[in-house]
Each structure stands twice: as structure tokens, then as C-alpha cells.
Write an enzyme that holds these catalytic residues in place. Sequence first.
Site, PDB file in Angstrom:
ATOM      1  N   ASP A 146      -8.437  10.952 -16.048  1.00  0.00           N
ATOM      2  CA  ASP A 146      -9.424  11.217 -17.092  1.00  0.00           C
ATOM      3  C   ASP A 146     -10.822  11.413 -16.474  1.00  0.00           C
ATOM      4  O   ASP A 146     -11.826  11.272 -17.158  1.00  0.00           O
ATOM      5  CB  ASP A 146      -9.428  10.099 -18.150  1.00  0.00           C
ATOM      6  CG  ASP A 146      -9.594   8.711 -17.564  1.00  0.00           C
ATOM      7  OD1 ASP A 146      -9.561   8.574 -16.319  1.00  0.00           O
ATOM      8  OD2 ASP A 146      -9.743   7.747 -18.342  1.00  0.00           O
ATOM      9  N   ASP A 178       0.827  -1.199   0.000  1.00  0.00           N
ATOM     10  CA  ASP A 178       0.000   0.000   0.000  1.00  0.00           C
ATOM     11  C   ASP A 178       0.876   1.271   0.000  1.00  0.00           C
ATOM     12  O   ASP A 178       1.721   1.448   0.898  1.00  0.00           O
ATOM     13  CB  ASP A 178      -0.898  -0.033   1.233  1.00  0.00           C
ATOM     14  CG  ASP A 178      -1.620   1.287   1.426  1.00  0.00           C
ATOM     15  OD1 ASP A 178      -2.187   1.807   0.463  1.00  0.00           O
ATOM     16  OD2 ASP A 178      -1.590   1.821   2.558  1.00  0.00           O
ATOM     17  N   THR A 204      -0.259   5.887 -23.002  1.00  0.00           N
ATOM     18  CA  THR A 204      -0.472   4.440 -22.883  1.00  0.00           C
ATOM     19  C   THR A 204      -1.588   4.022 -23.852  1.00  0.00           C
ATOM     20  O   THR A 204      -2.346   4.854 -24.331  1.00  0.00           O
ATOM     21  CB  THR A 204      -0.886   4.056 -21.456  1.00  0.00           C
ATOM     22  OG1 THR A 204      -2.112   4.720 -21.163  1.00  0.00           O
ATOM     23  CG2 THR A 204       0.166   4.438 -20.438  1.00  0.00           C
ATOM     24  N   LYS A 205      -1.698   2.706 -24.061  1.00  0.00           N
ATOM     25  CA  LYS A 205      -2.747   2.178 -24.952  1.00  0.00           C
ATOM     26  C   LYS A 205      -4.111   2.584 -24.423  1.00  0.00           C
ATOM     27  O   LYS A 205      -5.003   2.997 -25.156  1.00  0.00           O
ATOM     28  CB  LYS A 205      -2.666   0.649 -24.989  1.00  0.00           C
ATOM     29  CG  LYS A 205      -1.684   0.136 -26.008  1.00  0.00           C
ATOM     30  CD  LYS A 205      -1.743  -1.387 -26.040  1.00  0.00           C
ATOM     31  CE  LYS A 205      -0.340  -1.936 -25.964  1.00  0.00           C
ATOM     32  NZ  LYS A 205      -0.183  -3.192 -25.302  1.00  0.00           N
ATOM     33  N   ASP A 212      -7.175   5.298  -9.252  1.00  0.00           N
ATOM     34  CA  ASP A 212      -8.556   4.783  -9.304  1.00  0.00           C
ATOM     35  C   ASP A 212      -9.530   5.933  -9.039  1.00  0.00           C
ATOM     36  O   ASP A 212      -9.423   6.607  -8.006  1.00  0.00           O
ATOM     37  CB  ASP A 212      -8.750   3.682  -8.249  1.00  0.00           C
ATOM     38  CG  ASP A 212      -7.961   2.426  -8.613  1.00  0.00           C
ATOM     39  OD1 ASP A 212      -7.897   2.087  -9.800  1.00  0.00           O
ATOM     40  OD2 ASP A 212      -7.389   1.802  -7.693  1.00  0.00           O
TER      41      ASP A 212
END
Length: 207
Positions: A151, A92, A186-187, A115
Site C-alpha cells: 500500500d 530471515d 485482511t482486516k 515492511d
Amino acid sequence: MSPAQRDALVTLLPRYGLAFAAAPLDFEGVFARRAPRVLEIGCGMGETTAAIAQARPDQDYVAIDVHMPGIASLLRRIEAERLSNVRVIAHDAVEVVATMIPPDSLSRIHVFFPDPWPKKRHHKRRLLKPAFVAALAQRLVPGGTLHVATDWEDYANEIVATCAAEPRLVNSAADFSPRPDDRPLTKFEARGLKLGHRVWDVIFVRA
Ligand SMILES: C[S@@+](CC[C@H](N)C(=O)[O-])C[C@H]1O[C@@H](n2cnc3c(N)ncnc32)[C@H](O)[C@@H]1O
């Protein structure tokens, strides 16, 4: 986890992993040199970590995640690309920062696509809370940067507000920064951009 990922954990984690310990990390001992240090929090599959570490062999990288298939994937990249400047901690990040990272020790901190916990009732689980941002700011050297990309617009705004409220940090832009060329696409991100999603880069500097 695939058999290859399981093998990577068994054979490569002892080589490139750093065990969680309740004691400050001796960066110079680990990398056998004194170089600018970058901490990446939530490295996922390690695609970005490996690309940046490959591009900047003059800097040392410590990547943290709790997702073991991702750790295994990064370990395989480290081995395949012979990256001597990357180490991995499978633990963590809040605990690692609190106990292993000394104050004034990092040139950069990367938190790429944390996240988002999009539901309002889950916002409290978001990583970039005031206490953690304060801990991160304290680990940066003066002039060091905290770079976050997301995003999710509301998380991006929350991150700017949280960092702006931290006395040790100053925004490098009025609000959001242009995507720096040294943050690899990134992809996952490229796919999102194609679908019209936006990405917000937030870069604060330690005063
Ligand atoms: C959405 S993924 C993004 C991964 C990667 N940075 C990317 O851009 O593809 C977020 C990552 O953060 C990791 N993560 C979340 N909370 C964490 C924590 N407290 N400590 C370490 N890793 C964490 C997750 O396991 C996951 O791999």
C-alpha cells in the site's frame, strides 16, 4: 507475547515448524506428497496464509517470518484449522531462500505488504532488492508467479522496476495487476481501503 502464544511456540513449533538449515529443503519428504508449492515471505500473523492454505488444500505452503508472536499466531491457526499443508520457518527469508529453497521448486511466491521503510534513508532496508528478486525468480518453476502487494505507491513502483529488470521475469500486466480474488482481504487492508488508501498488486511470471 501472550501466554497462549508462548505455549503455541513450545508445543506447536516442533510439530509445524521447519528448523533453519544450510541445506535444501526436501519438500516431498516434509509434506509426504508432490504438490505445487507456495512460499510466503513475511506472513505476519498468518491470517492470509491460513485462508489461502484452507482454500487450496491441493497446494503446499511454507510461510516465513521473524516476528515470533506472528509465528505463534499462525501455528495456532494451523492447529485449529487442521491445516496439514502448511509449515513455518522462523528465520530471515533472505537466508532461507539462499540456502533452503532449491532452484525451480516453487509455483508461487507471495510477499504481501512487505515492511515499507517509508523514510528515504531507510529504503536500503527494503526486502525486494535486485539480488533478492533474482534469487526468488530462480526458485520459481517456469510459469510460476511472484506476487507482491503493497500500500506504498513509491515501493510499488520500485518493485515493478526491479522485477522488470530481472531477465527471468515478465510482468503479467502492463504495470499493476487487479487484486486477484484468491488474495484474501485482511482486516488491516480493509481498514486502509475504507480510509481511501490504495493497494497495488504486482504479479510477475517466471519466463
Ligand atoms: C508489514 S508486515 C505484513 C505481514 C503480513 N504479510 C500482512 O499482510 O499482514 C511485514 C512482515 O514481514 C516480516 N519480515 C520483514 N523482513 C523479513 C525477513 N527478512 N525475513 C522474514 N520476515 C520478514 C516482518 O516480521 C513482518 O511480519
